[in-house]
Scaffold this active site. Structure first.
Site, PDB file in Angstrom:
ATOM      1  N   CYS A 269      22.149 -22.209  25.475  1.00 28.59           N
ATOM      2  CA  CYS A 269      22.626 -23.126  26.532  1.00 28.59           C
ATOM      3  C   CYS A 269      21.572 -23.086  27.634  1.00 28.59           C
ATOM      4  O   CYS A 269      21.775 -22.494  28.690  1.00 28.59           O
ATOM      5  CB  CYS A 269      23.976 -22.689  27.084  1.00 28.59           C
ATOM      6  SG  CYS A 269      25.327 -22.784  25.901  1.00 28.59           S
ATOM      7  N   ALA A 270      20.424 -23.716  27.374  1.00 28.07           N
ATOM      8  CA  ALA A 270      19.202 -23.373  28.109  1.00 28.07           C
ATOM      9  C   ALA A 270      18.949 -24.141  29.397  1.00 28.07           C
ATOM     10  O   ALA A 270      18.245 -23.657  30.273  1.00 28.07           O
ATOM     11  CB  ALA A 270      17.994 -23.561  27.185  1.00 28.07           C
ATOM     12  N   ALA A 271      19.473 -25.371  29.528  1.00 23.08           N
ATOM     13  CA  ALA A 271      19.062 -26.226  30.648  1.00 23.08           C
ATOM     14  C   ALA A 271      19.347 -25.556  31.997  1.00 23.08           C
ATOM     15  O   ALA A 271      20.362 -24.883  32.148  1.00 23.08           O
ATOM     16  CB  ALA A 271      19.787 -27.570  30.571  1.00 23.08           C
ATOM     17  N   GLY A 273      16.219 -24.534  31.851  1.00 19.21           N
ATOM     18  CA  GLY A 273      15.190 -23.895  31.030  1.00 19.21           C
ATOM     19  C   GLY A 273      14.504 -22.679  31.615  1.00 19.21           C
ATOM     20  O   GLY A 273      13.523 -22.197  31.047  1.00 19.21           O
ATOM     21  N   GLY A 274      14.986 -22.156  32.719  1.00 15.72           N
ATOM     22  CA  GLY A 274      14.295 -21.045  33.389  1.00 15.72           C
ATOM     23  C   GLY A 274      14.124 -19.805  32.529  1.00 15.72           C
ATOM     24  O   GLY A 274      13.037 -19.226  32.457  1.00 15.72           O
ATOM     25  N   LYS A 275      15.193 -19.394  31.856  1.00 16.85           N
ATOM     26  CA  LYS A 275      15.105 -18.181  31.027  1.00 16.85           C
ATOM     27  C   LYS A 275      14.172 -18.416  29.839  1.00 16.85           C
ATOM     28  O   LYS A 275      13.416 -17.533  29.449  1.00 16.85           O
ATOM     29  CB  LYS A 275      16.496 -17.747  30.556  1.00 16.85           C
ATOM     30  CG  LYS A 275      17.350 -17.191  31.670  1.00 16.85           C
ATOM     31  CD  LYS A 275      18.717 -16.760  31.155  1.00 16.85           C
ATOM     32  CE  LYS A 275      19.618 -16.440  32.317  1.00 16.85           C
ATOM     33  NZ  LYS A 275      19.911 -17.626  33.146  1.00 16.85           N
ATOM     34  N   ASP A 320      25.041 -28.555  20.055  1.00 14.05           N
ATOM     35  CA  ASP A 320      26.278 -28.043  20.635  1.00 14.05           C
ATOM     36  C   ASP A 320      26.420 -26.576  20.214  1.00 14.05           C
ATOM     37  O   ASP A 320      26.538 -26.274  19.024  1.00 14.05           O
ATOM     38  CB  ASP A 320      27.463 -28.869  20.105  1.00 14.05           C
ATOM     39  CG  ASP A 320      28.801 -28.453  20.708  1.00 14.05           C
ATOM     40  OD1 ASP A 320      28.903 -27.327  21.237  1.00 14.05           O
ATOM     41  OD2 ASP A 320      29.749 -29.255  20.634  1.00 14.05           O
ATOM     42  N   ASP A 338      23.249 -17.597  27.859  1.00 12.13           N
ATOM     43  CA  ASP A 338      23.635 -17.703  29.275  1.00 12.13           C
ATOM     44  C   ASP A 338      24.626 -18.860  29.333  1.00 12.13           C
ATOM     45  O   ASP A 338      24.232 -20.015  29.385  1.00 12.13           O
ATOM     46  CB  ASP A 338      22.401 -17.982  30.138  1.00 12.13           C
ATOM     47  CG  ASP A 338      22.749 -18.006  31.616  1.00 12.13           C
ATOM     48  OD1 ASP A 338      23.131 -16.967  32.151  1.00 12.13           O
ATOM     49  OD2 ASP A 338      22.657 -19.093  32.233  1.00 12.13           O
ATOM     50  N   CYS A 391      26.496 -16.522  35.613  1.00 13.16           N
ATOM     51  CA  CYS A 391      26.228 -16.424  37.048  1.00 13.16           C
ATOM     52  C   CYS A 391      27.547 -16.372  37.802  1.00 13.16           C
ATOM     53  O   CYS A 391      27.785 -17.121  38.740  1.00 13.16           O
ATOM     54  CB  CYS A 391      25.343 -17.569  37.534  1.00 13.16           C
ATOM     55  SG  CYS A 391      26.018 -19.206  37.199  1.00 13.16           S
TER      56      CYS A 391
END
Length: 437
Positions: A269-271, A273-275, A320, A338, A391
């Site tokens: 669930c990347a957007a 994309g920081g990690k 998904d 994340d 978070c």
């Protein structure tokens, strides 16, 4: 002398527009503020700063402002017309928190706005409430901190009662209050640095020459805190991908996962994309990061960041996370999960969260996280790592979820688990590193 366009713009009226967009129309505050600032780009820097400070501050302190207004107004805020509530809230914020604005100006401008907005009949009411508060600001009563600790903390730090109660129950009164206080502190921008392309010294010197305040991040070696700039997209080093905005805790989570040179990484669930970007910089050209998210829009955001950061070892894919991808089974050395969460750890930078969260949403999200973990754990190779992070600061979404997952997946064991708090120089953030036997 000819008048400029900016002479005809009433900045306080624009703030009322922003407040209505957020409180009446359900718009996110950062989007409402951005839309106004984009439309009025020609305004002087000072005016733009005033709009940002007044709108952000009013939204952030809204529970306290309402409590103050209710102490001096026969008509309670909930019963007021949305426009009048917005005018009074922003007016009282100026009285209490903006020393540069004289009390008389805050009162007079609130009355003028009432007329401008078509409520001439209420100008006497607005005038009376504003002047009464201006005269008696030092008489404002907070609930008794000993007898009503939840109500006291709620008004003092502008956080809903139920959320205060939850933080106190789960983390104790001291940690709760320190967290609420930290949410209201100024937040410098945390950035990771592409140290493969530029040294920290060279970058720091360049930023300082542009008038930007730069501070080394003590917790992450290749990270900085920036403040004193107007817009990120006006910083050349941001535009060419040498800087990437990412919170300290988010970077620490990737460091905990510890992807090595040559590793295959899937971020489910990347957007935005920081990690994934941070991991890509850790694994070198022989490794690969596949950053996934649910929608075309989110994947386009990731692709923009891949291009901006000039990463040839990272790709993005629409997927998904609830749906099992057989082609990825046991292919990843590291899976980063994340997951969507209630976001209660980032109230300091995303104020709307505290007004939109609920116990029901927390329960729904905890169930969704369980569902996703049950799917994506199958992508981890034997001997590989599953990083679970959020978070937020709720046991149901964090520790409880990890224990539930481990009960149902005997092939995984816990290596490390950490809850970060906002008073520790980062977001409120949770991370757990699990190892596949």
């Amino acid at each position: 002398m000819t008048k400029s366009r900016s002479d005809n713009v009433n900045t306080r009226n624009l703030v009322v527009d922003i407040l209505l967009a957020v409180t009446r129309d359900g718009e996110f505050s950062h989007i409402a503020i951005r839309d106004v600032l984009d439309k009025y780009r020609y305004l002087p820097k000072q005016d733009r700063a005033f709009i940002t400070r007044l709108s952000q501050g009013t939204i952030e302190r809204m529970i306290e402002l309402d409590a103050i207004i209710n102490q001096f107004s026969k008509t309670k805020v909930k019963k007021m017309k949305p426009v009048i509530a917005a005018i009074l809230r922003s007016g009282v914020y100026q009285l209490k928190y903006m020393d540069s604005v004289p009390d008389s100006a805050a009162c007079n401008e609130a009355v003028k706005l009432t007329v401008k907005r078509g409520f001439s009949g209420l100008k006497g009411f607005v005038n009376g409430v504003m002047r009464s508060i201006a005269r008696n600001m030092d008489q404002v009563k907070l609930p008794d901190a000993q007898k009503e600790p939840v109500k006291y903390l709620s008004m003092r730090y502008s956080v809903p009662d139920w959320m205060v109660q939850r933080f106190m129950d789960q983390y104790g009164k001291e940690s709760c209050e320190k967290s609420l206080e930290a949410f209201l502190q100024p937040h410098p921008t945390s950035v990771q640095v592409d140290t493969d392309r530029i040294s920290m010294e060279e970058l720091t010197e360049s930023l300082k020459q542009q008038g930007i305040t730069v501070k080394q991040n003590d917790q992450v070696e290749r990270a900085l805190f920036l403040s004193g700039y107007e817009a990120l997209d006006e910083i050349e080093e941001f535009e060419n991908g040498l800087l990437y905005v990412q919170d300290t805790a988010s970077m620490l989570a990737v460091e905990l996962a510890a992807p090595k040179m040559g590793d295959q990484v899937i971020d489910v669930c990347a957007a935005p994309g920081g990690k994934s970007v941070y991991a890509a910089r850790m694994i070198g050209e022989t490794g690969h990061v596949e950053a996934r998210d649910l929608t075309e829009y989110k994947v386009e955001m990731i692709e923009d960041n891949i291009d901006r950061c000039q990463l040839s070892n990272m790709t993005a894919k629409v997927w998904d996370a609830r749906v099992f991808d057989q082609s990825a089974e046991q292919k990843a050395d590291v899976v980063i999960a994340d997951l969507p969460c209630s976001g209660l750890g980032v109230i300091g930078t995303k104020t709307d969260i505290k007004y939109n969260a609920s116990e029901e949403k927390i329960a729904e999200l905890a169930a969704l996280q369980q569902e996703i973990l049950g799917v994506v754990c199958r992508y981890v190779k034997a001997g590989g790592t599953l990083l679970y992070s959020t978070c937020t600061m709720t046991r149901e979404e964090n520790e409880d979820n990890v224990h539930k997952f481990l009960e149902e997946h005997a092939d995984f064991e816990l290596e490390q688990m950490r809850q970060c708090f906002p008073y520790e120089g980062c977001d409120g953030f949770f991370m757990a590193k699990m190892h596949r036997r």
